[in-house]
Design a protein around this motif. Structure first.
Motif, PDB file in Angstrom:
ATOM      1  N   LEU A 193      67.589  89.161  -7.327  1.00 37.52           N
ATOM      2  CA  LEU A 193      67.923  88.546  -6.048  1.00 37.52           C
ATOM      3  C   LEU A 193      69.371  88.782  -5.656  1.00 37.52           C
ATOM      4  CD1 LEU A 193      66.105  85.090  -6.424  1.00 37.52           C
ATOM      5  CD2 LEU A 193      65.440  86.987  -4.927  1.00 37.52           C
ATOM      6  N   MET A 195      72.183  86.958  -3.403  1.00 39.98           N
ATOM      7  CA  MET A 195      72.406  85.622  -2.874  1.00 39.98           C
ATOM      8  C   MET A 195      73.884  85.405  -2.565  1.00 39.98           C
ATOM      9  SD  MET A 195      69.389  84.224  -2.849  1.00 39.98           S
ATOM     10  CE  MET A 195      69.896  82.547  -2.480  1.00 39.98           C
ATOM     11  N   ARG A 203      72.674  78.860  -1.659  1.00 40.43           N
ATOM     12  CA  ARG A 203      72.532  79.228  -3.070  1.00 40.43           C
ATOM     13  C   ARG A 203      72.195  77.996  -3.905  1.00 40.43           C
ATOM     14  NH1 ARG A 203      74.888  82.918  -6.625  1.00 40.43           N
ATOM     15  NH2 ARG A 203      74.252  82.383  -8.753  1.00 40.43           N
ATOM     16  N   LEU A 229      73.940  92.230   3.372  1.00 42.97           N
ATOM     17  CA  LEU A 229      72.722  91.743   2.729  1.00 42.97           C
ATOM     18  C   LEU A 229      71.497  92.450   3.290  1.00 42.97           C
ATOM     19  CD1 LEU A 229      71.479  89.671   0.769  1.00 42.97           C
ATOM     20  CD2 LEU A 229      71.371  88.055   2.680  1.00 42.97           C
ATOM     21  N   THR A 240      65.926  88.614  -1.401  1.00 40.83           N
ATOM     22  CA  THR A 240      66.774  87.461  -1.108  1.00 40.83           C
ATOM     23  C   THR A 240      65.905  86.305  -0.629  1.00 40.83           C
ATOM     24  OG1 THR A 240      68.819  86.732  -0.016  1.00 40.83           O
ATOM     25  CG2 THR A 240      67.240  87.970   1.335  1.00 40.83           C
TER      26      THR A 240
END
Length: 304
Positions: A193, A195, A203, A229, A240
């Motif tokens: 992932l 984050m 988070r 991201l 994510t």
């Protein structure tokens, strides 16, 4: 009191250096030091502590800094009101919009609507992961903010606006089916992932959900920029888990057919309007708040 001393004090604190502040203010350093000495004499308290690393505030300095921000904002507003007497609203309004939330999707609309309805208002928008918006409101640097959480927190008040549900966004290479049904947290054990950092509300919400489900949260990268991201998820560098507004943005801006599914057990965070407690907003700030509430109302989705 000379208002210039308060302005100088704020610049010194914000830069952390009398030398840098003197350059910014175009004032000789000895003259600036004398201004601070006069300010400390006026309050009868030491306001600044000087060291080789720069300057820091004493407890009295923190109190004066907060009031100085408010006083200068009121002076600016008084000037704007006088200039615009009998005309439209005018003045500077500062708003914080927390990243990785629905708030972050409102910046352009808020700016456009404010310009359309109140062209005399100068809107200052802040969107930064590293800033503690509630603290900035307490010190007078911000007048309002959309942030995660409901308080309580001394010095500020929270008005819950909406609840944000979290969605998984992943590249098809991770073999997660494109299904409308929620994906179980248990099925994400060990999934790489991407984050935000650990101090971020998003988070922390995900950390809590994985801990409760006794599932391994495997974070392979910490990213603080939504655009980065999006590119990383699109490239298959990791999946994510984000509030729906950000998940939708990633899917929309990606050039890849990404999988986007709600997570179960449900992960969610409350988005609240945060303002200073015990202090009324100016007329321009009230107008901006009303626009902000209108825009957030459009984001509310029926719960499924």
């Amino acid at each position: 009191m000379d208002i210039r001393r308060l302005k100088s004090f704020i610049v010194i604190v914000d830069t952390g250096s009398i030398t840098r502040a003197a350059d910014i203010l175009h004032v000789a350093q000895p003259a600036l030091s004398q201004q601070m000495a006069s300010l400390e004499e006026h309050f009868g308290q030491k306001l600044l502590l000087r060291s080789q690393q720069g300057v820091s505030m004493t407890d009295a300095g923190h109190a004066v800094y907060r009031h100085a921000q408010i006083i200068l904002r009121q002076m600016d507003q008084a000037q704007a009101d006088a200039s615009a007497a009998g005309n439209s609203l005018a003045g500077r309004v500062s708003v914080g919009l927390v990243p990785f939330s629905s708030a972050a999707t409102l910046s352009v609309d808020l700016l456009a609507e404010t310009r359309k309805r109140h062209p005399g208002i100068l809107l200052h928008l802040t969107e930064s992961v590293g800033q503690t918006y509630s603290q900035m409101i307490m010190t007078g640097r911000l007048e309002m903010a959309l942030i995660h959480g409901v308080g309580p927190l001394k010095g500020v008040k929270f008005e819950p606006i909406l609840s944000e549900e979290f969605f998984l966004v992943a590249h098809p290479n991770f073999a997660i089916e494109a299904d409308e049904k929620p994906v179980a947290v248990a099925a994400l054990d060990g999934l790489p992932l991407l984050m935000p950092p650990a101090y971020n509300f998003v988070r922390r919400a995900v950390d809590t959900a994985f801990t409760r489900s006794r599932v391994n949260l495997k974070v392979v990268g910490e990213v603080e920029i939504v655009r980065t991201l999006t590119r990383a998820v699109s490239a298959g560098l990791g999946a994510t888990i984000m509030p729906k507004a950000i998940a939708d943005r990633i899917v929309t801006e990606s050039g890849e057919p990404l999988v986007c599914r709600m997570v179960t057990p449900r992960i969610e965070e409350t988005l609240s309007l945060c303002v200073a407690d015990g202090m009324s907003l100016s007329e321009p700030a009230t107008a901006v708040r009303d626009i902000l509430l209108e825009l957030t109302a459009r984001l509310k989705l029926p719960r499924g």
